[in-house]
Design a protein around this motif. Sequence first.
Motif, short mmCIF file in Angstrom:
data_model
loop_
_atom_site.label_atom_id
_atom_site.label_comp_id
_atom_site.label_asym_id
_atom_site.label_seq_id
_atom_site.Cartn_x
_atom_site.Cartn_y
_atom_site.Cartn_z
N VAL A 1 0.85 -1.20 0.00
CA VAL A 1 0.00 0.00 0.00
C VAL A 1 0.89 1.26 0.00
N ALA A 2 1.99 1.21 0.76
CA ALA A 2 2.90 2.35 0.79
C ALA A 2 3.44 2.62 -0.61
N ILE A 37 1.15 4.62 -2.64
CA ILE A 37 1.00 6.02 -2.22
C ILE A 37 2.19 6.87 -2.69
N LYS A 38 3.36 6.25 -2.70
CA LYS A 38 4.62 6.95 -2.97
C LYS A 38 4.57 7.87 -4.18
N GLY A 39 5.06 9.09 -4.00
CA GLY A 39 5.23 10.00 -5.12
C GLY A 39 3.94 10.58 -5.68
N LYS A 40 2.82 10.36 -5.01
CA LYS A 40 1.55 10.86 -5.55
C LYS A 40 1.08 12.11 -4.79
N SER A 41 0.25 12.89 -5.46
CA SER A 41 -0.38 14.05 -4.81
C SER A 41 -1.55 13.55 -3.97
N PRO A 42 -2.06 14.40 -3.05
CA PRO A 42 -3.19 13.96 -2.22
C PRO A 42 -4.37 13.46 -3.05
N ILE A 91 -3.62 10.10 -4.53
CA ILE A 91 -3.69 9.06 -3.51
C ILE A 91 -5.15 8.67 -3.29
N LEU A 108 -6.56 4.88 -4.14
CA LEU A 108 -7.05 4.00 -3.09
C LEU A 108 -8.58 3.95 -3.04
N VAL A 144 1.29 1.36 7.38
CA VAL A 144 1.53 1.77 5.99
C VAL A 144 2.24 3.13 5.97
N LEU A 162 6.51 5.61 4.69
CA LEU A 162 6.60 6.64 3.66
C LEU A 162 7.69 7.66 3.97
N SER A 209 6.15 12.02 0.87
CA SER A 209 4.89 11.30 0.69
C SER A 209 4.00 11.44 1.93
N ALA A 247 2.10 14.67 1.67
CA ALA A 247 0.96 14.53 0.77
C ALA A 247 -0.14 13.74 1.46
#
Lengths: 174, 358
Positions: free
Chosen positions: A133-134, A137-142, A145, A149, B14, B18, B22, B25
């Motif tokens: 899951v991490a 998420i990595k490198g994405k904008s809110p 994300i 998800l 999780v 990060l 991250s 964000a």
Amino acid sequence: MAAPESGDGNNGAARMVTLISSDNTRFEVEAAAASLSQTLQLTILDGGGGGGDGIPLPNVDSATLSKVLEYCIKHAPAAANGGAPNATAVDRAELERFDNEFVNIDQSVLYSLIMAAHNLEIEGLQSLVAKKVADMIKGKSPMEIRRTLGFPDPTPEEQAEMNAHMLEYGWAYE
Amino acid sequence: MGSLPLPEDALADVLRRLSPRSLAASRCVCKAWRDIIDGRSLLLPDLLPHSVHGIFLMYHDLDFPAFLSHPSMEPEIFDKLHFYHLHPDSYSRSFTNILDHCNGLLLYQDFWGAYVVNPATQRRAQLPPEPRFGGSFLSNVGHLLFDPTESPHYEVLLVPADRWTEEVDREMRQQLMDKSEEWPASIWVLCMFSSRTWQWEERAFVREGDDTMMAFEEIGDPLWRASSAYWRGAFFVQCNDGSAILRQETMLAMMRMITNAHLKSKFEWDSDRDNIIDDEFEVEQNISTHNTFLGFHPFKDVVFLNVSLDRAVAYHLDTCTIQDLGEVRPRYYNGPVASVISSFVYTPCLIAEFPESK
């Protein structure tokens, strides 16, 4: 073809236990595999789960439980070696390949797995799914994300709140 | 609702994995996530570089760097680095050569080897000998890559400053000539150290294109050393073998702006507001003589300049004001002018995690 089989009960059948999913499906597995779960380990050490009894798992459905047990059976030999100090690089690479394949699944299945790994306290599986899951998420904008998800679209209030909080750490959005 | 169907502990597990970027964000995703991140103190932005504490300076004719800062800062940061060791053989004095600074980490070299140090946390690691240059000096070629918002790991990249740099061994020169006659070559095989693997390895870099990691600008003054900047995964290097004068043009423009500016001098090092010195006349008088560039303030519209090879000033681009930061010459320096060869604007990074050899 003729891969060497590793310890599959030459000296008598390994002890088996029965797990019962929330939808009443019975799974018979080696006690060693089921014991990767901290929750089950105590019951099994107490001699539970054998014979016709079975251990009921009211929080885990059969689809999820079969997936969880797939993981446990694969990882049980290495875990039995106490973190596998004498495992070869090939064994470790094979486990890593298995893990990568294993979490390459639908998000709904992934979430069920997270819940199950959490309830059953299977440490290796917990960190495997958390890492997956991490990575999503990595490198994405809110917003990315949320979309990745499967969050519902934000309400105007939520959107305003998101924008306000994005100003807090300017360096993250440059 | 708007949150995942996950127990808080599982979600925290999780988020814990990060990087700070991250996490920042993720804090905006929804209130539930924000509460977990804040409640468990997963993101500590104060630890990341966010202020300037001084400037490390290297001089043409000195074997040691100096640290220009507010007087109250200096003992804490600089003296603890112990750059002033004497070589055990009392006849040969040691030296310390700062090669690069990146987001709070310094890359430096002394008689015994090359090091990466975090002055704020006093963590230091000696790098293994680098194979291609046979343990010779990394000066002009060592560049540090470190982004604490992404990872605590750092990398050191060796980029030959020009085609004929003495440090570039024959094999590498041959390689470059084979690939292409243009300089910088379109494909470079460079030596890179990574704190993840703790070893040097060769990596190929493409100079241009969508996925490039490097871009080159050329400058012509041999006194300027190769310099580099690392920003969001892209690494920019200046080489010394060209005829373009980009940096000097920038300097000229800057000088024009400053001579027109309304001069107001006060000693105000970053947020520290004591020790105000009214030095207006002196600054104004010297502004038209020889000035050099010390660096940009990474978080404000401020440039640091070396005025008349004598005083460091901070020039505020937004308000057109100048702050006097003090003498560029270190205390122990006897020469008439302090000729700065390189300068590194220091931004402390307080993240405790520091990769060392395994």
